[in-house]
Design a protein around this motif. Structure first.
Motif, PDB file in Angstrom:
ATOM      1  N   ARG A   1       0.940  -1.256  -0.256  1.00  0.00           N
ATOM      2  CA  ARG A   1       0.112  -0.004  -0.259  1.00  0.00           C
ATOM      3  C   ARG A   1       0.807   1.199   0.082  1.00  0.00           C
ATOM      4  NH1 ARG A   1      -5.396  -0.464   1.884  1.00  0.00           N
ATOM      5  NH2 ARG A   1      -5.255   1.656   2.422  1.00  0.00           N
ATOM      6  N   LEU A   2       0.535   2.141  -0.919  1.00  0.00           N
ATOM      7  CA  LEU A   2       1.311   3.428  -1.090  1.00  0.00           C
ATOM      8  C   LEU A   2       1.091   4.114   0.342  1.00  0.00           C
ATOM      9  CD1 LEU A   2       3.085   5.336  -2.715  1.00  0.00           C
ATOM     10  CD2 LEU A   2       1.142   6.332  -3.710  1.00  0.00           C
ATOM     11  N   ASP A   3      -0.202   4.096   0.724  1.00  0.00           N
ATOM     12  CA  ASP A   3      -0.209   5.094   2.067  1.00  0.00           C
ATOM     13  C   ASP A   3       0.449   4.693   3.387  1.00  0.00           C
ATOM     14  OD1 ASP A   3      -2.003   2.841   2.112  1.00  0.00           O
ATOM     15  OD2 ASP A   3      -3.879   4.006   2.646  1.00  0.00           O
ATOM     16  N   LEU A   4       0.497   3.221   3.322  1.00  0.00           N
ATOM     17  CA  LEU A   4       1.291   2.439   4.294  1.00  0.00           C
ATOM     18  C   LEU A   4       3.020   2.946   4.155  1.00  0.00           C
ATOM     19  CD1 LEU A   4       1.732   0.646   6.858  1.00  0.00           C
ATOM     20  CD2 LEU A   4       1.696  -0.925   5.516  1.00  0.00           C
ATOM     21  N   TYR A   5       3.255   2.954   3.037  1.00  0.00           N
ATOM     22  CA  TYR A   5       4.863   3.122   2.831  1.00  0.00           C
ATOM     23  C   TYR A   5       5.044   4.507   3.136  1.00  0.00           C
ATOM     24  CZ  TYR A   5       8.973   4.122   0.230  1.00  0.00           C
ATOM     25  OH  TYR A   5      10.122   4.751  -0.199  1.00  0.00           O
TER      26      TYR A   5
END
Length: 202
Positions: free
Chosen positions: A50-54
């Motif tokens: 996930r980009l938001d988690l990254y």
């Protein structure tokens, strides 16, 4: 797994967790440190991370080069792992043969520092506790092949030992792009001795 990433993102954002079997969430205070040897952008592009988690995890990013790109660290790592192993196993710390550092520096180390540590500890098992030698590494059946030996003729026939030593130092420095520190480490000599040999030419 993606479902775990969703849960982790929620914990990172809300700083609340729920114990297994519990019915209520509670506030937690923590610092999260992560590490990976994967190419994160590739995983994000493939929708496997996930980009938001990254973005939540990558507040401060430290890129650690592979061991093959920082071979100058091998002497210190060698000393550290030898001392730690000997302390842990209540055995005397052996002397390290001058050929060990050049031998280790010539390996590729696809497993990076973990592999280096494993090889050192395996060699210490074979060591006679007096001196750690290259042969102690060679006894391990899965050891990498030894480095390609240097061409035998590095000085004209009849050259003195000092001439041979000086020519070998010059060749090693040239191979390492002028880096005298790494040249000394590869040859298993001190930098002061290397400079002393070079100074004899002045």
């Amino acid at each position: 797994p993606m479902e775990t990433q969703v849960k982790l993102l929620r914990v990172v954002e809300d700083r609340r967790v729920q114990r297994l079997g519990g019915g209520e969430s509670r506030q937690v205070n923590f610092r999260l440190i992560t590490a990976t040897n994967r190419h994160m952008q590739g995983l994000i592009d493939a929708e496997r991370f996930r980009l938001d988690l990254y973005y939540r995890l990558s507040g401060v990013v430290l890129h650690v080069p592979a061991l093959r790109h920082r071979r100058e660290d091998i002497p210190e790592l060698l000393q550290h792992f030898v001392r730690a192993f000997c302390l842990r196993n209540n055995m005397p710390v052996p002397e390290i043969s001058s050929g060990v550092i050049p031998y280790l520096a010539a390996q590729e180390w696809p497993g990076n520092v973990r592999q280096l540590r494993q090889r050192i500890e395996e060699a210490l098992v074979f060591c006679d506790t007096v001196e750690l030698r290259v042969s102690d590494f060679d006894r391990y059946r899965h050891a990498e092949p030894p480095p390609t030996p240097a061409p035998p003729a590095i000085a004209p026939a009849g050259a003195s030992l000092k001439d041979v030593e000086r020519e070998l130092i010059h060749r090693t420095i040239a191979e390492l792009g002028g880096n005298k520190k790494r040249a000394a480490e590869r040859l298993g000599i001190s930098r002061s001795h290397l400079y002393k040999v070079l100074a004899r030419e002045d």
